[in-house]
Design a protein around this motif. Structure first.
Motif, PDB file in Angstrom:
ATOM      1  N   GLN A   8       0.836  -1.198   0.000  1.00 58.82           N
ATOM      2  CA  GLN A   8       0.000   0.000   0.000  1.00 58.82           C
ATOM      3  C   GLN A   8       0.871   1.248   0.000  1.00 58.82           C
ATOM      4  N   GLU A  12       1.580   2.769  -3.865  1.00 60.27           N
ATOM      5  CA  GLU A  12       0.308   3.486  -3.716  1.00 60.27           C
ATOM      6  C   GLU A  12      -0.218   3.985  -5.055  1.00 60.27           C
ATOM      7  N   CYS A  15      -1.945   0.995  -7.115  1.00 66.80           N
ATOM      8  CA  CYS A  15      -2.962   0.150  -6.485  1.00 66.80           C
ATOM      9  C   CYS A  15      -4.304   0.869  -6.482  1.00 66.80           C
ATOM     10  N   LYS A  17      -7.510   2.211  -4.589  1.00 63.73           N
ATOM     11  CA  LYS A  17      -7.642   2.772  -3.257  1.00 63.73           C
ATOM     12  C   LYS A  17      -8.275   1.756  -2.315  1.00 63.73           C
ATOM     13  N   GLN A  18      -7.707   1.617  -1.111  1.00 62.28           N
ATOM     14  CA  GLN A  18      -8.199   0.632  -0.165  1.00 62.28           C
ATOM     15  C   GLN A  18      -7.891   1.058   1.262  1.00 62.28           C
ATOM     16  N   THR A  19      -8.533   0.376   2.212  1.00 64.37           N
ATOM     17  CA  THR A  19      -8.291   0.645   3.623  1.00 64.37           C
ATOM     18  C   THR A  19      -8.277  -0.660   4.378  1.00 64.37           C
ATOM     19  N   SER A  94     -16.029   6.402   2.716  1.00 65.10           N
ATOM     20  CA  SER A  94     -14.837   7.126   2.266  1.00 65.10           C
ATOM     21  C   SER A  94     -14.297   6.582   0.953  1.00 65.10           C
ATOM     22  N   LEU A  95     -14.682   5.344   0.629  1.00 65.43           N
ATOM     23  CA  LEU A  95     -14.228   4.714  -0.616  1.00 65.43           C
ATOM     24  C   LEU A  95     -15.282   4.792  -1.715  1.00 65.43           C
ATOM     25  N   ARG A 165     -11.513  -2.585  -0.471  1.00 68.87           N
ATOM     26  CA  ARG A 165     -10.945  -1.934  -1.645  1.00 68.87           C
ATOM     27  C   ARG A 165     -12.050  -1.216  -2.423  1.00 68.87           C
ATOM     28  N   LYS A 166     -11.777  -0.033  -2.853  1.00 67.96           N
ATOM     29  CA  LYS A 166     -12.751   0.745  -3.626  1.00 67.96           C
ATOM     30  C   LYS A 166     -13.251  -0.080  -4.805  1.00 67.96           C
ATOM     31  N   TRP A 241      -2.017  -2.055 -13.041  1.00 64.87           N
ATOM     32  CA  TRP A 241      -2.443  -1.829 -11.664  1.00 64.87           C
ATOM     33  C   TRP A 241      -2.213  -3.107 -10.869  1.00 64.87           C
TER      34      TRP A 241
END
Length: 334
Positions: A8, A12, A15, A17-19, A94-95, A165-166, A241
């Protein structure tokens, strides 16, 4: 264990977007319960009163109903995680409001059929739990994460991460799985190998070169292990990606390769003609070459009870023997 934070931070820009969230005890406790039951309420749906018990139509039916007054009778109560639920919903919002969920290694790809949208797209924590509870892949991560490993620790400490992950609409024909042994890219396979994609066959040299350049520039000699598998997505502009990393071993699907080939290195020779030849260290690239070789999805069997699958494939001899005995007994009774 694959270090989730490494790629991540280091990759970044390459990739989606993820959390990440770590609530090991709560997820394990929920996943170990038998019932798929959700007690948290939607913000837009009020709680409905439970349906009343229908009255029996006759005295005979009333006698057949046996009500238990035993105080020791266990009552199944779905666990509640208000803090975790709030944290996950905030992460989802947020995603962009829709996410693709997974654990450290596995995603619930085998459980997509149970979702209302027949997809892994999740908008709430309830969607995530439904997929996780229905997935053999996730169950294996919780119960047998090191089934193919041999080390000195019989019960290693495990920290689980929920990865959100978005959600992105990806074209299956643009996903590829890459196999790395001793820090060398040895093989690339079409991810959705059950389908034929004409553009892959026509552009395989360019695709392979693009993946190899990405590997050398961003991953080679930087990852925490020298044997691993990674998945990538190549968009219409040719940008690569990074999707995920996986262990190098049988727990990971080898797709159009076999693990014997990948481990031994045999039969891993480039199949490009001299006019299209790449460097000598080019990986073997495999894809579905024609519509004749199209196969059904490997996840279809997860829609059926495991006993049915074992009987149809003959994987469990004891179940087959029991089934034949039952059929024979029925024939004798007739």
């Amino acid at each position: 264990m694959m270090e989730l934070w490494w790629f991540q931070e280091a990759l970044e820009l390459h990739c989606f977007k993820q959390t990440f969230s770590n609530r090991k005890r709560q997820r394990e406790r929920y996943h170990s319960t038998e019932a798929v039951s959700f007690t948290w309420q939607s913000r837009h749906a009020p709680r409905e009163d439970p349906p009343t018990q229908a009255q029996p139509d006759s005295d005979d039916e009333a006698e057949e109903i046996q009500w238990s007054d035993d105080e020791n009778t266990a009552t199944l109560t779905a666990p509640e995680f208000p803090e975790f639920s709030t944290e996950v919903q905030e992460a989802i919002n947020s995603l962009g409001g829709s996410v693709f969920p997974k654990l450290n290694w596995s995603a619930p790809r085998d459980a997509y059929w149970i979702a209302m949208n027949s997809s892994l797209k999740c908008n709430t924590l309830s969607d995530i739990f439904l997929l996780f509870k229905s997935s053999d892949f996730i169950t294996r991560d919780f119960t047998q994460p090191f089934i193919h490993c041999t080390d000195d620790s019989p019960d290693p400490c495990m920290e689980y991460e929920l990865v959100l992950r978005k959600w992105c609409e990806l074209i299956p024909g643009a996903e590829f799985r890459c196999f790395v042994k001793e820090n060398k890219l040895i093989g690339v396979s079409q991810r959705d190998y059950t389908q034929y994609y004409d553009h892959i066959s026509k552009q395989k040299e360019e695709i392979c070169r693009c993946i190899q350049d990405f590997f050398k520039k961003h991953i080679q000699y930087k990852f925490l292990d020298e044997d691993f598998v990674f998945d990538i997505y190549r968009d219409s502009r040719g940008k690569v990606w990074l999707i995920d990393f996986n262990p190098f071993g049988e727990v990971t699907d080898s797709l159009l390769f076999t693990w014997e080939e990948l481990i031994s290195g045999r039969n891993l020779k480039g199949d490009f003609s001299e006019g299209e030849a790449l460097e000598q260290d080019s990986p073997t690239f495999r894809c579905t070459d024609s519509e004749v070789t199209v196969q059904p999805s490997p996840y279809l069997s997860y829609r059926l009870p495991k006993d049915f699958v074992d009987l149809s494939t003959g994987e469990d001899a004891h179940k087959l023997i029991d089934f034949l005995k039952l059929k024979r007994s029925q024939q004798e009774d007739d």
